[in-house]
Design an enzyme around this catalytic site. Structure first.
Site, PDB file in Angstrom:
ATOM      1  N   LYS A  44       0.761  -1.150   0.026  1.00  0.00           N
ATOM      2  CA  LYS A  44      -0.015   0.179   0.000  1.00  0.00           C
ATOM      3  C   LYS A  44       0.865   1.146   0.094  1.00  0.00           C
ATOM      4  O   LYS A  44       0.552   2.000  -0.643  1.00  0.00           O
ATOM      5  CB  LYS A  44      -0.855   0.023   1.281  1.00  0.00           C
ATOM      6  CG  LYS A  44      -1.670   1.263   1.440  1.00  0.00           C
ATOM      7  CD  LYS A  44      -2.370   1.214   2.808  1.00  0.00           C
ATOM      8  CE  LYS A  44      -1.422   1.943   3.952  1.00  0.00           C
ATOM      9  NZ  LYS A  44      -1.862   3.464   4.407  1.00  0.00           N
ATOM     10  N   ASN A  45       1.826   1.241   0.852  1.00  0.00           N
ATOM     11  CA  ASN A  45       2.583   2.664   1.220  1.00  0.00           C
ATOM     12  C   ASN A  45       3.528   2.835   0.132  1.00  0.00           C
ATOM     13  O   ASN A  45       3.755   4.092   0.001  1.00  0.00           O
ATOM     14  CB  ASN A  45       3.221   2.755   2.501  1.00  0.00           C
ATOM     15  CG  ASN A  45       1.918   2.750   3.549  1.00  0.00           C
ATOM     16  OD1 ASN A  45       1.063   3.367   3.242  1.00  0.00           O
ATOM     17  ND2 ASN A  45       2.508   2.488   4.829  1.00  0.00           N
ATOM     18  N   CYS A  62      -5.205   8.199   8.658  1.00  0.00           N
ATOM     19  CA  CYS A  62      -5.405   7.765   9.789  1.00  0.00           C
ATOM     20  C   CYS A  62      -4.880   8.725  11.045  1.00  0.00           C
ATOM     21  O   CYS A  62      -3.964   9.354  10.712  1.00  0.00           O
ATOM     22  CB  CYS A  62      -4.479   6.542  10.095  1.00  0.00           C
ATOM     23  SG  CYS A  62      -4.874   5.009   9.549  1.00  0.00           S
ATOM     24  N   ARG A  64      -0.795  15.390  12.155  1.00  0.00           N
ATOM     25  CA  ARG A  64       0.242  14.917  11.570  1.00  0.00           C
ATOM     26  C   ARG A  64       1.050  15.926  10.652  1.00  0.00           C
ATOM     27  O   ARG A  64       0.459  16.306   9.520  1.00  0.00           O
ATOM     28  CB  ARG A  64      -0.055  13.570  10.563  1.00  0.00           C
ATOM     29  CG  ARG A  64      -0.569  12.327  11.354  1.00  0.00           C
ATOM     30  CD  ARG A  64      -1.392  11.411  10.693  1.00  0.00           C
ATOM     31  NE  ARG A  64      -0.332  10.695   9.861  1.00  0.00           N
ATOM     32  CZ  ARG A  64      -0.574   9.559   9.011  1.00  0.00           C
ATOM     33  NH1 ARG A  64      -1.728   8.761   8.952  1.00  0.00           N
ATOM     34  NH2 ARG A  64       0.473   8.977   8.141  1.00  0.00           N
ATOM     35  N   ASP A 117       3.651   0.499  12.166  1.00  0.00           N
ATOM     36  CA  ASP A 117       2.528  -0.132  11.470  1.00  0.00           C
ATOM     37  C   ASP A 117       2.326  -1.539  11.902  1.00  0.00           C
ATOM     38  O   ASP A 117       1.259  -1.967  11.657  1.00  0.00           O
ATOM     39  CB  ASP A 117       2.605   0.240  10.104  1.00  0.00           C
ATOM     40  CG  ASP A 117       2.637   1.518   9.511  1.00  0.00           C
ATOM     41  OD1 ASP A 117       2.215   2.494  10.386  1.00  0.00           O
ATOM     42  OD2 ASP A 117       3.057   1.911   8.449  1.00  0.00           O
ATOM     43  N   ARG A 121      -9.188  -0.075   3.750  1.00  0.00           N
ATOM     44  CA  ARG A 121      -8.136   0.916   3.024  1.00  0.00           C
ATOM     45  C   ARG A 121      -6.667   0.441   2.820  1.00  0.00           C
ATOM     46  O   ARG A 121      -6.191   1.020   2.020  1.00  0.00           O
ATOM     47  CB  ARG A 121      -7.792   2.235   4.242  1.00  0.00           C
ATOM     48  CG  ARG A 121      -9.109   3.100   4.442  1.00  0.00           C
ATOM     49  CD  ARG A 121      -8.661   4.417   5.206  1.00  0.00           C
ATOM     50  NE  ARG A 121      -7.433   4.826   4.631  1.00  0.00           N
ATOM     51  CZ  ARG A 121      -6.529   5.579   5.578  1.00  0.00           C
ATOM     52  NH1 ARG A 121      -6.796   5.889   6.766  1.00  0.00           N
ATOM     53  NH2 ARG A 121      -5.453   5.813   5.163  1.00  0.00           N
TER      54      ARG A 121
HETATM   55  C1  EPZ Z   1       4.262   6.828   6.457  1.00  0.00           C
HETATM   56  O1  EPZ Z   1       3.430   7.939   7.093  1.00  0.00           O
HETATM   57  C2  EPZ Z   1       3.051   5.712   6.441  1.00  0.00           C
HETATM   58  N1  EPZ Z   1       1.905   6.224   5.558  1.00  0.00           N
HETATM   59  C3  EPZ Z   1       2.460   5.385   7.613  1.00  0.00           C
HETATM   60  O2  EPZ Z   1       1.545   4.176   7.691  1.00  0.00           O
HETATM   61  C4  EPZ Z   1       3.711   5.055   8.894  1.00  0.00           C
HETATM   62  O3  EPZ Z   1       2.960   4.996   9.996  1.00  0.00           O
HETATM   63  C5  EPZ Z   1       4.496   6.059   8.732  1.00  0.00           C
HETATM   64  O4  EPZ Z   1       4.957   6.442   7.345  1.00  0.00           O
HETATM   65  C6  EPZ Z   1       6.026   5.731   9.317  1.00  0.00           C
HETATM   66  O5  EPZ Z   1       6.360   4.673   9.034  1.00  0.00           O
HETATM   67  C7  EPZ Z   1       2.085   6.269   4.222  1.00  0.00           C
HETATM   68  O6  EPZ Z   1       3.144   5.937   3.764  1.00  0.00           O
HETATM   69  C8  EPZ Z   1       1.214   6.549   3.555  1.00  0.00           C
HETATM   70  P1  EPZ Z   1       6.328   9.797   8.684  1.00  0.00           P
HETATM   71  P2  EPZ Z   1       4.073   9.548   7.025  1.00  0.00           P
HETATM   72  O7  EPZ Z   1       6.378  11.280   7.810  1.00  0.00           O
HETATM   73  O8  EPZ Z   1       4.954   9.674   5.878  1.00  0.00           O
HETATM   74  C9  EPZ Z   1       7.021  13.105  12.288  1.00  0.00           C
HETATM   75  C10 EPZ Z   1      -0.115   2.891   7.601  1.00  0.00           C
HETATM   76  O9  EPZ Z   1      -0.744   2.229   8.673  1.00  0.00           O
HETATM   77  N2  EPZ Z   1       6.966  14.113  11.150  1.00  0.00           N
HETATM   78  O10 EPZ Z   1       7.275   9.133   8.503  1.00  0.00           O
HETATM   79  O11 EPZ Z   1       2.793  10.361   7.389  1.00  0.00           O
HETATM   80  C11 EPZ Z   1       5.666  12.597  12.510  1.00  0.00           C
HETATM   81  O12 EPZ Z   1       4.969  13.326  13.267  1.00  0.00           O
HETATM   82  C12 EPZ Z   1       0.264   4.273   7.831  1.00  0.00           C
HETATM   83  O13 EPZ Z   1       0.034   2.443   6.524  1.00  0.00           O
HETATM   84  C13 EPZ Z   1       7.137  15.359  11.415  1.00  0.00           C
HETATM   85  O14 EPZ Z   1       7.269  15.888  12.590  1.00  0.00           O
HETATM   86  O15 EPZ Z   1       4.875   9.420   8.267  1.00  0.00           O
HETATM   87  C14 EPZ Z   1       6.043  10.967  12.837  1.00  0.00           C
HETATM   88  O16 EPZ Z   1       6.370  11.347  14.391  1.00  0.00           O
HETATM   89  C15 EPZ Z   1      -0.190   5.177   8.762  1.00  0.00           C
HETATM   90  N3  EPZ Z   1       7.212  16.611  10.349  1.00  0.00           N
HETATM   91  C16 EPZ Z   1       7.393  10.938  12.351  1.00  0.00           C
HETATM   92  O17 EPZ Z   1       7.790  12.129  11.805  1.00  0.00           O
HETATM   93  C17 EPZ Z   1       6.967  15.964   9.205  1.00  0.00           C
HETATM   94  O18 EPZ Z   1       6.918  16.875   8.094  1.00  0.00           O
HETATM   95  C18 EPZ Z   1       7.034   9.912  11.121  1.00  0.00           C
HETATM   96  O19 EPZ Z   1       6.172  10.452  10.033  1.00  0.00           O
HETATM   97  C19 EPZ Z   1       6.661  14.605   8.839  1.00  0.00           C
HETATM   98  C20 EPZ Z   1       6.675  13.656   9.712  1.00  0.00           C
END
Ligand code: EPZ
Length: 431
Positions: free
Chosen positions: A22-23, A117, A123, A308, A400
Site C-alpha cells: 500500500k505505502n 489515519c 500529523r 505500523d 483502506r
Molecule cells: C508513513 O506516514 C506511512 N503512511 C504510515 O503508515 C507510517 O506509520 C509512517 O510512514 C511511519 O512509518 C504512508 O506511507 C502513506 P512520517 P508518514 O512522515 O509519511 C513526524 C499505515 O498504517 N513528522 O514518516 O505520514 C511525524 O509526526 C500508515 O499504513 C514530522 O515531525 O509518516 C511522525 O512522528 C499510517 N514532520 C514521524 O515524523 C513532518 O513533516 C514519522 O512520520 C513529517 C513527519
C-alpha cells in the site's frame, strides 16, 4: 456499512498470497504524474486508498486503464490541472504526494490538507515544506489547500537535512527533485522498503536517484521521464499482520510473495515470543504450537520494528506469558485501540508512549470498533484468537489497506464473514 463477524478460537492453516505494498502504491501512483509517457504499474493492491489515488489522477485529467485487477496503465501526458479535487484529496494522507509530483512536473501545486489515519494528534508536514522551500518553492495554506509554487517556475536543487526521519517528506522531496535543476541531496532520509521502491520506479522511468535505502539520497535532475513498466514490491505490513494472526490464533501458514529481508524486524520479535518462522526464497512458513512468551518492543524507523505493526504485536503480546513493554516512538498516540482490547479481557496499561502488557490466558469475543487501519487489523487478530464471537465495526478503515482480508482469512480456515448493516444502526452499535 460493513461489519465483520468473527467466531474465534480456530487455528489458521494454509497459504496466503501477499498483495502489493500500500505505502509504495500510494506514492508511485502520484509519481506517475512526472512521467511523459505511459507507465504500466503491476502488483497494485486492490484497496480503497489506491482507488482514491487513481481517482484523483483521473480527475486531474490522466488516462487510467485497468489492464487487470492488479495492473494499471497511466498516461499523464495531457494533464494541465495543478489542483487536486478537495473532497477526494482530504480523505487520504497520501494525497500529500501530489504536492511533490505536481511541483516537480509543473512548478506549482494546490492540494487539500490531507486526512488519513488519526493517531490522536496533528500529523505535521513541516519537513515536506522545508524541502520544497529549500528547492525554491513558496508554500502557503489557504482555504483548506496547501499551495506550493516554484518562485522561478522551476525548482532548483538543494541540500535538505530532515530534522526527523520522515517517510512522507523523503518521498515527496524525491518526487519534487527528479526534474529539478542540479543535484539534490536528502540527508537523514527514511529507509523504508517503499522509499526504495519509489526510487526504483522513478529510476526505471529515467530518473537518476542514488542511495535510496541509506541515510543519504542523491537526486540528479533530468529533463524528462519516459514511460515504462514497473511492479510494486509486496506489502511488508500485510505480511506481518498475517504472521501476527498465526502467532495469536495458532496454526501453520505459508506466507507467499514476500521479500524475507523486509520481514527480518518482525520475524525476529515473533521468534522471541516462541513463534517458529522458516525463511525461503520468497515465502515464510510461520508456525505457533507453544504458548507465547513475553518480549519488549520499541517502534523505530526502518530497519527497526515498524510502528505500523505495533497494534498487531501488542495484541499478540496480550496473550503471552509475562509482562511485555511496548514503546511507540514514531507516533505520539497510537494506543487508542487498547480500550477495545480491554473489552475483550486484555490487561494493558498505557503510560504515555509505553504500553505495559500483562498477558492473559485468553481473550473473549465482544462488539469492538476499529479506530484506524492497523488498529482495525489488530482487532481482527484479537477476534480470531478470542473465545466466542466478536463484531467488528468501522471496518472501512481496514479495507483502506488490506486487500480481500475476509477472503484470505477464510481460506486459512478462519470463521469470519462480512455483513452489511444500516449506517445508523452501526453508529449506535446495534447492528
Ligand atoms: C508513513 O506516514 C506511512 N503512511 C504510515 O503508515 C507510517 O506509520 C509512517 O510512514 C511511519 O512509518 C504512508 O506511507 C502513506 P512520517 P508518514 O512522515 O509519511 C513526524 C499505515 O498504517 N513528522 O514518516 O505520514 C511525524 O509526526 C500508515 O499504513 C514530522 O515531525 O509518516 C511522525 O512522528 C499510517 N514532520 C514521524 O515524523 C513532518 O513533516 C514519522 O512520520 C513529517 C513527519
Amino acid at each position: 456499512m460493513t461489519k465483520y463477524i468473527v467466531k474465534g478460537g480456530t487455528p489458521l492453516f494454509g497459504e496466503v498470497e501477499i498483495s502489493g505494498a500500500k505505502n509504495a502504491a500510494v506514492a508511485i501512483i502520484p509519481a506517475a504524474l512526472l512521467v511523459d509517457g505511459v507507465c504500466r504499474i503491476e502488483n497494485i493492491p486492490q484497496i480503497s486508498d489506491v482507488s482514491l489515488c487513481l481517482n484523483i489522477l483521473e480527475q486531474l485529467g490522466a488516462g487510467v486503464r485497468s489492464v487487470n485487477g492488479h495492473t494499471v496503465e497511466i498516461d499523464c501526458r495531457r494533464i494541465r490541472a495543478t489542483r487536486t479535487p478537495y473532497d477526494l484529496a482530504r480523505r487520504i494522507r497520501a494525497s500529500t504526494y501530489f504536492i511533490g509530483a505536481l511541483l516537480g512536473r509543473f512548478g506549482q501545486a494546490e492540494v487539500a490538507l490531507p486526512g488519513g489515519c488519526n493517531f490522536g494528534g496533528v500529523r505535521p508536514i513541516d519537513q515536506h515544506v522545508k524541502g520544497f522551500t529549500a528547492m525554491g518553492a513558496k508554500v502557503t495554506v489557504e482555504s483548506g489547500f496547501i499551495r506550493a509554487a516554484a518562485k522561478t517556475g522551476r525548482l532548483h536543487s538543494a541540500s535538505v537535512y530532515l530534522d526527523v526521519v520522515s517517510v512522507g517528506a523523503t518521498m515527496n522531496i524525491m518526487m519534487a527533485a527528479v526534474m529539478a535543476e542540479g543535484n539534490t541531496v536528502i540527508e537523514n532520509a527514511a529507509k523504508e522498503p517503499h522509499v526504495v521502491d519509489l526510487a526504483n520506479f522513478l529510476n526505471s522511468m529515467g530518473a537518476n536517484i542514488r542511495g535510496a535505502g541509506t541515510d543519504t539520497i542523491k537526486i540528479r535532475g533530468v529533463d524528462r521521464l519516459t514511460g515504462g513498466s514497473y511492479a510494486i514490491i509486496p506489502d511488508q505490513i500485510e505480511a506481518g499482520t498475517y504472521m501476527a494472526a498465526v502467532a495469536a490464533a495458532g496454526g501453520q501458514v505459508l506466507i507467499k510473495n514476500i521479500i524475507p529481508k523486509h520481514m527480518d524486524c518482525i520475524t525476529a520479535k515473533l521468534q522471541e515470543c516462541g513463534v517458529e518462522v522458516e525463511e525461503h526464497e520468497d515465502t515464510l512458513l510461520v508456525r505457533r504450537t507453544e504458548p507465547l512468551r513475553k518480549t519488549n518492543i520499541k517502534t523505530l524507523p526502518y530497519p527497526g520494528f515498524p510502528t505500523d505493526m505495533q497494534p498487531q504485536i501488542t495484541t499478540v503480546l496480550s496473550l503471552a506469558q509475562g509482562i511485555s513493554l511496548v514503546t511507540e516512538s514514531v507516533w505520539g498516540n497510537r494506543y487508542r485501540y487498547v480500550d477495545e482490547l480491554r473489552r475483550m479481557g486484555a490487561n494493558i496499561q498505557v503510560d504515555d508512549k509505553t504500553a505495559i502488557v500483562e498477558g492473559v490466558d485468553h481473550l473473549s469475543g465482544a462488539p469492538i470498533q476499529a479506530c484506524d487501519l492497523r488498529a482495525g487489523a489488530a482487532l481482527v487478530i484479537a477476534a480470531l484468537a478470542a473465545q466466542g464471537q466478536s463484531e467488528i465495526s468501522c471496518v472501512h478503515y481496514i479495507e483502506r489497506g488490506y486487500e480481500n482480508i475476509v477472503t484470505k482469512l477464510r481460506a486459512l480456515g478462519a470463521n469470519i464473514r462480512a455483513i452489511e448493516v444500516p449506517e445508523d444502526r452501526e453508529e449506535l452499535g446495534l447492528g
